[in-house]
Write an enzyme that holds these catalytic residues in place. Sequence first.
Site, PDB file in Angstrom:
ATOM      1  N   ASP A 223      -7.513   5.831  -1.126  1.00 46.75           N
ATOM      2  CA  ASP A 223      -6.892   4.809  -0.701  1.00 46.75           C
ATOM      3  C   ASP A 223      -6.118   3.614  -1.825  1.00 46.75           C
ATOM      4  O   ASP A 223      -7.201   2.707  -2.699  1.00 46.75           O
ATOM      5  CB  ASP A 223      -7.776   4.332  -0.110  1.00 46.75           C
ATOM      6  CG  ASP A 223      -8.379   2.865   0.793  1.00 46.75           C
ATOM      7  OD1 ASP A 223      -7.055   2.026   0.564  1.00 46.75           O
ATOM      8  OD2 ASP A 223      -9.201   2.588   1.836  1.00 46.75           O
TER       9      ASP A 223
ATOM     10  N   CYS B 126       0.329  -1.628   0.104  1.00 46.54           N
ATOM     11  CA  CYS B 126      -0.369   0.071  -0.035  1.00 46.54           C
ATOM     12  C   CYS B 126       0.882   1.506   0.247  1.00 46.54           C
ATOM     13  O   CYS B 126       0.654   1.961  -0.469  1.00 46.54           O
ATOM     14  CB  CYS B 126      -0.725  -0.207   1.429  1.00 46.54           C
ATOM     15  SG  CYS B 126      -0.080  -0.207   3.032  1.00 46.54           S
TER      16      CYS B 126
ATOM     17  N   HIS C  71      -6.652  -0.008  -0.984  1.00 49.85           N
ATOM     18  CA  HIS C  71      -6.676  -0.748  -0.497  1.00 49.85           C
ATOM     19  C   HIS C  71      -7.800  -1.181  -1.717  1.00 49.85           C
ATOM     20  O   HIS C  71      -8.867  -2.149  -0.681  1.00 49.85           O
ATOM     21  CB  HIS C  71      -7.053  -1.458   0.628  1.00 49.85           C
ATOM     22  CG  HIS C  71      -5.980  -0.248   1.676  1.00 49.85           C
ATOM     23  ND1 HIS C  71      -5.545   0.889   2.014  1.00 49.85           N
ATOM     24  CD2 HIS C  71      -5.180  -1.772   1.713  1.00 49.85           C
ATOM     25  CE1 HIS C  71      -4.321   0.976   2.073  1.00 49.85           C
ATOM     26  NE2 HIS C  71      -4.155  -0.860   3.415  1.00 49.85           N
TER      27      HIS C  71
END
Length: 377
Positions: free
Chosen positions: A262, A73, A264
């Site tokens: 994000d 990430c 993820h």
Amino acid sequence: MDSLFTQSICDDLEDIPQTDQPVWILGKKYHVKTELEEIRKDILSKLWFTYRRGFIPIGGFSSSFTTDRGWGCMLRCGQMVLGQALIFLHLGRDWRWTSETNNTTYLEILKRFEDKRAAPFSIHQIALMGASEGKEVGQWFGPNTIAQVLKKLVVYDEWSSITIHVALDNTLIVNDILRQCKVEGGTTVEVDGTEPLKAPSQWKPLLLLIPLRLGLNEINPVYLDGLKTSFKIPQSLGVIGGKPNLALYFIGCVGDEVIYLDPHTTQRSASIDDERDVDLTYHCKSASRISITDIDPSVALCFFCATEKDFKSMCKTMQDELLVSAKQPLFELTAERLVNWSPAEDVSEAMGASNFLDFEHIERQYDTSDEDFELLG
């Protein structure tokens, strides 16, 4: 197709709050009640790099790393910052992406981040370069590690035409950057499709990364206003950070919340040359928000200065709005690194002395005679 795609995005009203407070996206100010669609277009145009699966193993075919899910990430956040710097440099701050975009320069930028060893800023290159920072493939990076890795990688990609400076020890040293970016008789790369063109320049476009630790387990409240102010600086490229063991790329703020992309989400790895629609997977349909108090205290402030004028203006803004008026500055801004400094000295005095720069002296030292330098006087 594009109108339907845009409409599907605008149907979701939870991404940006209905508020009278301004929304800041990478140094640009918006008002929700009159510019909601423009805010969404701006966010949608940001490159969104996420976990991928099914790529050629990192480290060779004997490796099991065919996905970065669970560990990549922060590496993806680093890609987003660098990718946005390239967008700003080669396409401009106001460039907007749509699902029908077929701009050759944009596609050239995107290819530099594909999940293959040959791409200069691929997950492969970043993970393998991490070994030089003591990180094995599959280990989680922190903000400082990704900053150092990107600094090393950009040296090998002439097309991108930027340099990265990582400001260490909570100190931004102006003359270090001037020495790094000012090249007498140098050239920079201007892009026309896939072919780079050399153009005379005395300034190497700068991606500035400032790793900071703003508390122990949570951000010290004295830093919150400064952190929000950093998003308002015109040269802002956001903040790399996140929550504990969860990296996020913060691109703006509204009120006491920060707006982020994000990484993820796990998507299939594919080449844009083979599947044109894969371009859609590099753009996030809606923003996310969290309270600024929920951010992990380990962050890296990011700024992009395409020209020397940008850099000088940024330093002036930092001095006026981030340092001089702050109860507790996020970092120090100084002309040169202090020599023979001892921890026994009065730290507050040292900070107070270094937070105000004599820009006229710096101008004379480096013979920067353009008229815009008066902004720093």
